[in-house]
Design a protein around this motif. Structure first.
Motif, PDB file in Angstrom:
ATOM      1  N   ILE A  27       0.831  -1.205   0.000  1.00 60.98           N
ATOM      2  CA  ILE A  27       0.000   0.000   0.000  1.00 60.98           C
ATOM      3  C   ILE A  27       0.865   1.254   0.000  1.00 60.98           C
ATOM      4  O   ILE A  27       0.564   2.239  -0.670  1.00 60.98           O
ATOM      5  CB  ILE A  27      -0.955   0.003   1.208  1.00 60.98           C
ATOM      6  N   ARG A 106     -11.116   7.324   2.747  1.00 60.21           N
ATOM      7  CA  ARG A 106     -10.920   6.066   2.018  1.00 60.21           C
ATOM      8  C   ARG A 106     -11.392   6.143   0.563  1.00 60.21           C
ATOM      9  O   ARG A 106     -10.646   5.831  -0.359  1.00 60.21           O
ATOM     10  CB  ARG A 106     -11.607   4.912   2.756  1.00 60.21           C
ATOM     11  N   ASN A 225      -1.937   0.498   7.923  1.00 63.72           N
ATOM     12  CA  ASN A 225      -3.036  -0.346   7.439  1.00 63.72           C
ATOM     13  C   ASN A 225      -3.113  -1.713   8.094  1.00 63.72           C
ATOM     14  O   ASN A 225      -4.176  -2.321   8.137  1.00 63.72           O
ATOM     15  CB  ASN A 225      -2.954  -0.494   5.918  1.00 63.72           C
ATOM     16  N   SER A 308      -5.443  -1.032  -0.400  1.00 63.90           N
ATOM     17  CA  SER A 308      -6.339  -0.037   0.194  1.00 63.90           C
ATOM     18  C   SER A 308      -7.746  -0.585   0.316  1.00 63.90           C
ATOM     19  O   SER A 308      -8.452  -0.323   1.297  1.00 63.90           O
ATOM     20  CB  SER A 308      -6.343   1.244  -0.654  1.00 63.90           C
TER      21      SER A 308
END
Length: 472
Positions: A27, A106, A225, A308
């Protein structure tokens, strides 16, 4: 699998060390390193200072990640900032975080990555001109749907994609690093030929440094994350810190070497005028093979998009599980054991925000919001370290580390507002605070539950999903 005591479903613990490293590094290494270096250079004014900014951002992310790792071994629940703020500060602040994350941070981040991917993918077909925006958006939407489908179908399939594309993007970046090493071996030092030249034109104002850090930290985004999916990590007390120790220093060193390669091959003027610095670098070093860098950037963006999606869907899932979103979003598919309703919801919102256009300016204004939430989480860690040191934790970082990161977060939040106040910051603040108006009637007082219950039953049958249990 099912929980034996409750009969509810659990998400599988599928993430071993390799998968955990691929999630973090995969990511982090996205479109940013292929596009952000010129923007960092624009803000800070000199090649030497830009390298310092890249190194500082790497150190900030390492310190922040290990602070989050301690938080993750105290509160072993997926959800990241949302669940940490929920457990320390209560439901209302946590809902503000969830609302902003799910409807702004997001989806806008996913849409921006998808647009970058589409632009790089189309670049070889539109040499010397800009691809039509409609084509770019269609490609971006297709990529979002493709990644969403992979994540909905099977966790292991999504993780396999993450590992494969991490390898591909590392190969692409190593081409840039090796090209820089060869250039240096040939005696060409470019903007780094002397200290005076490297730091000539440096801008040290609060706003230039703050905005330079924003652009650079966008390339590092992803260090947090693994905390969003910690319930799916095997032996998190072992694999969480190990994954961070491998991934973040590796990415930091790689980023510094890539930036050195950019600076020895191109002049500052060439970097600043470039719309995609990696492609410009490829045209100068690889000649007719310069299109390879477009492919490398597209592959890198695709891997980042997949990661993501994997972690972003879990934020939505955990928020619903805590009662802050409709129950349907906290359910998992009965056979695949993936949080498919949450992933579908994230897909829909991302496709909607893809419609208006370019999100670079909007993301800049919401970056300070993200660091505001990081600061709240870090203050929660300080509270737990001081007030509740008896809580079991597999990792303990020196208290000075979260304090320093908290100070950095305060600087990142306040610097652009103090030095260059803009009305957009007020709009962002109003939008975030407006979530309280939703929380009070619908979450706190639970108005209109009947309509949602009927919709939940219909969707549960239609999507073949069932409630999950968080006591893993």
């Amino acid at each position: 699998m099912k929980c034996a005591e409750t009969g509810k479903l659990n998400l599988r613990r599928e993430l071993g060390l390799t998968s955990a490293v691929s999630i973090v590094a995969g990511i982090m290494i996205g479109s940013g390193i292929f596009m952000s270096p010129q923007f960092v250079l624009v803000y800070v004014g000199s090649p030497g200072t830009s390298l310092v900014i890249w190194a500082v951002c790497g150190i900030i992310c390492i310190c922040a990640a290990f602070s989050y790792a301690e938080m993750g071994t105290i509160i072993r629940e997926s959800g990241g900032d949302y669940v940490y703020i929920l457990r320390v500060y209560g439901p209302c602040p946590a809902f503000v975080v969830a609302f902003t994350t799910m409807f702004v941070l997001r989806p806008f981040g996913i849409a921006a990555i998808a647009l970058s991917l589409a632009k790089y993918a189309m670049a070889p077909f539109y040499l010397g001109c800009t691809p039509p925006i409609l084509v770019v958006k269609c490609i971006a939407a297709s990529c979002i749907l493709m990644v969403a489908t992979a994540n909905i179908l099977h966790v292991r399939f999504a993780l396999a994609i993450q590992v494969v594309f991490l390898v591909a993007k590392l190969v692409g970046l190593m081409v840039i690093v090796i090209g820089g090493i060869v250039t240096l071996a040939q005696g060409h030092y470019g903007s780094l030929s002397s200290v005076e030249i490297a730091f000539e034109g440096t801008k040290l104002g609060v706003s230039p440094v703050g905005m330079g850090l924003y652009q650079c930290l966008w390339s590092y985004a992803g260090w947090y994350n693994l905390n969003y999916v910690i319930e799916e990590v095997k032996k998190p007390e072992v694999n969480l810190p190990r994954a961070l120790m491998i991934a973040i220093p590796m990415v930091t060193i790689l980023y510094l070497l890539v930036n050195v390669s950019y600076l020895v091959v191109m002049t500052p003027t060439e970097m600043i005028s470039s719309s995609a610095v990696a492609v410009t670098w490829g045209n100068k070093v690889l000649g007719g093979w310069g299109w390879i860098m477009s492919v490398a950037a597209a592959l890198s963006s695709f891997g980042s998009l997949n990661g993501s999606f994997f972690s972003g869907g879990r934020v939505c899932y955990v928020t619903a599980r805590e009662g802050h979103m409709p129950d349907i979003l906290a359910m998992a598919h009965m056979k695949r054991l993936t949080p498919s309703p949450a992933l579908i919801f994230t897909t829909i919102i991302s496709l909607i925000v893809l419609i208006p256009g370019d999100f670079q300016g909007i993301i800049n204004f919401f970056s300070f919001t993200a660091w505001f939430f990081y600061g709240i989480t870090l203050s929660g860690l300080l509270y737990l370290k001081i007030k509740k040191p008896e809580l079991p934790r597999a990792i303990t970082v020196p208290i000075i580390i979260p304090i320093l990161v908290l100070l950095a977060a305060c600087f990142l939040v306040l610097a652009p507002i103090i030095d260059d106040p803009q009305i957009e910051y007020l709009y962002v603040t109003i939008f975030i605070l407006s979530s309280i108006l939703i929380y009070i009637p619908f979450i706190h007082f639970k108005l209109f539950p009947g309509v949602l219950n009927k919709l939940t039953v219909f969707l549960q049958l239609f999507l073949e999903v069932a409630p999950t249990d968080k006591n893993l």
